[in-house]
Design a protein around this motif. Structure first.
Motif, PDB file in Angstrom:
ATOM      1  N   MET A 109       0.772  -1.111   0.120  1.00 46.73           N
ATOM      2  CA  MET A 109       0.086   0.246  -0.050  1.00 46.73           C
ATOM      3  C   MET A 109       0.853   1.286   0.045  1.00 46.73           C
ATOM      4  SD  MET A 109      -2.916  -1.255  -0.097  1.00 46.73           S
ATOM      5  CE  MET A 109      -4.183  -0.034   0.227  1.00 46.73           C
ATOM      6  N   THR A 112       2.398   1.164  -4.349  1.00 47.36           N
ATOM      7  CA  THR A 112       1.605   0.405  -5.129  1.00 47.36           C
ATOM      8  C   THR A 112       1.984   0.708  -6.865  1.00 47.36           C
ATOM      9  OG1 THR A 112      -0.705   0.674  -6.180  1.00 47.36           O
ATOM     10  CG2 THR A 112       0.107   2.696  -5.335  1.00 47.36           C
ATOM     11  N   GLY A 148      -0.339  -4.191  -4.848  1.00 44.42           N
ATOM     12  CA  GLY A 148      -0.752  -3.073  -3.823  1.00 44.42           C
ATOM     13  C   GLY A 148      -1.910  -2.416  -4.138  1.00 44.42           C
ATOM     14  N   GLY A 149      -2.178  -1.144  -3.819  1.00 46.74           N
ATOM     15  CA  GLY A 149      -3.542  -0.488  -3.740  1.00 46.74           C
ATOM     16  C   GLY A 149      -3.773   0.271  -4.843  1.00 46.74           C
ATOM     17  N   GLU A 151      -4.643   3.438  -7.411  1.00 48.07           N
ATOM     18  CA  GLU A 151      -4.198   4.884  -7.284  1.00 48.07           C
ATOM     19  C   GLU A 151      -5.579   5.680  -7.879  1.00 48.07           C
ATOM     20  OE1 GLU A 151      -2.414   8.142  -6.886  1.00 48.07           O
ATOM     21  OE2 GLU A 151      -1.356   6.400  -6.537  1.00 48.07           O
ATOM     22  N   TYR A 193      -5.846  -3.065  -5.107  1.00 49.64           N
ATOM     23  CA  TYR A 193      -5.721  -3.345  -6.484  1.00 49.64           C
ATOM     24  C   TYR A 193      -6.202  -4.513  -7.089  1.00 49.64           C
ATOM     25  CZ  TYR A 193      -4.843  -3.529 -11.438  1.00 49.64           C
ATOM     26  OH  TYR A 193      -4.762  -3.567 -12.906  1.00 49.64           O
TER      27      TYR A 193
END
Length: 304
Positions: A109, A112, A148-149, A151, A193
């Motif tokens: 996180m 990302t 990751g997360g 955007e 994500y």
């Protein structure tokens, strides 16, 4: 259980151990024939510590004596090099396959891959390069990557393209060594994500490399999408690794709602010869709880 907590707990269990531990279990030969499982289930450190103690080598030997033919260790990259080497040697001696370990800082996180930022890409690629050296020591083939997360400021198509381009760069590192990063869709947070199997399938097709495949975690994907056998069938040609955990609770099979006997039967009939990581906790404490895990796998594996 959140993945971050699960990994940290596993690392704390074995990461601080040295090679100076007492090898009492390893020195005692097992005279009982090991159970013959149909699939390559992979326990992790700490799962059977009440039987043999905290020494990683003793734990691996115990797993082998129970009939388990594989092993996985999310925190392998954080372990001492000498311990990595010893674990790799023990796995080879016992004829066990090394399963996944997590690429350190491979995408989280804080960095990302969906953002498309060079500094995040550099962190990811550095982790990939270091993972190659670890893989050599333990004879590993698969490494877990979580991109990751989201955007949130970027359109989803741009995020997809950023992730694909980053993973192509990672694949360039892994492919010459015959290594495979396996992308794991997770259910831990709506900010992640990568959450679904079809999305992960699209990403793998975009990367178009044998070094980028799907890690199909049955626990997470039961939570996010269900229809396990159907969705595995749709994405099967990109699935290289499978992980296990019943839902709810993320404990061993038979403790939740998933019909693991049918799922494992289907996987076996597909001719899957890879590893199925036991990435879950024990539903009960102590030796009795550890024996319950072993018994549960014997039960759901009895599909022949």
């Amino acid at each position: 259980m959140r993945r971050r907590s699960f990994i940290q707990k596993t690392v704390m269990t074995g990461g601080a151990l040295s090679l100076g531990g007492a090898f009492s279990y390893a020195k005692t030969p097992n005279t009982t024939a090991a159970h013959q499982f149909n699939l390559n289930y992979a326990p992790h450190l700490g799962m059977f510590k009440n039987h043999v103690g905290v020494d990683p080598i003793d734990q691996i030997n115990f797993m082998a004596d129970q009939g388990f033919t594989a092993f996985e260790d999310n925190g392998m990259m954080k372990r001492d090099v000498a311990l990595q080497t010893k674990m790799g040697e023990t796995l080879a001696k016992r004829g066990m396959t090394m399963g996944v370990f997590v690429v350190d800082k491979g995408g989280n996180m804080a960095n990302t891959l969906a953002a498309g930022k060079k500094e995040y890409l550099d962190i990811f690629l550095d982790g990939c390069k270091r993972a190659v050296e670890v893989a050599k020591r333990v004879n590993a083939k698969w490494m877990t990557v979580v991109p990751g997360g989201f955007e949130r400021k970027l359109p989803i198509g741009v995020q997809d393209a950023n992730v694909i381009e980053a993973l192509k760069r990672g694949a360039e590192i892994f492919e010459p060594h015959g290594l495979v990063m396996v992308l794991e869709p997770l259910s831990d947070s709506p900010d992640l994500y990568l959450q679904n199997s079809d999305q992960t399938y699209m990403i793998c097709k975009g990367v178009a490399s044998p070094a980028c495949k799907i890690l199909y975690d049955i626990y997470h994907l039961q939570k996010t999408e269900g229809h396990l056998i159907h969705n595995m069938g749709l994405t099967w040609d990109e699935i290289a690794y499978i992980q296990i955990g019943d839902n709810p609770g993320r404990k061993e099979p038979t403790t939740g709602e998933i019909n693991y006997k049918n799922v494992f039967k289907w996987i076996h009939e597909k001719g899957f010869e890879g590893v199925l990581g036991m990435e879950h906790g024990n539903s009960k404490e102590g030796k009795a709880g550890e024996q319950a895990v072993i018994d549960a796998y014997k039960e759901v594996d009895a599909f022949m």
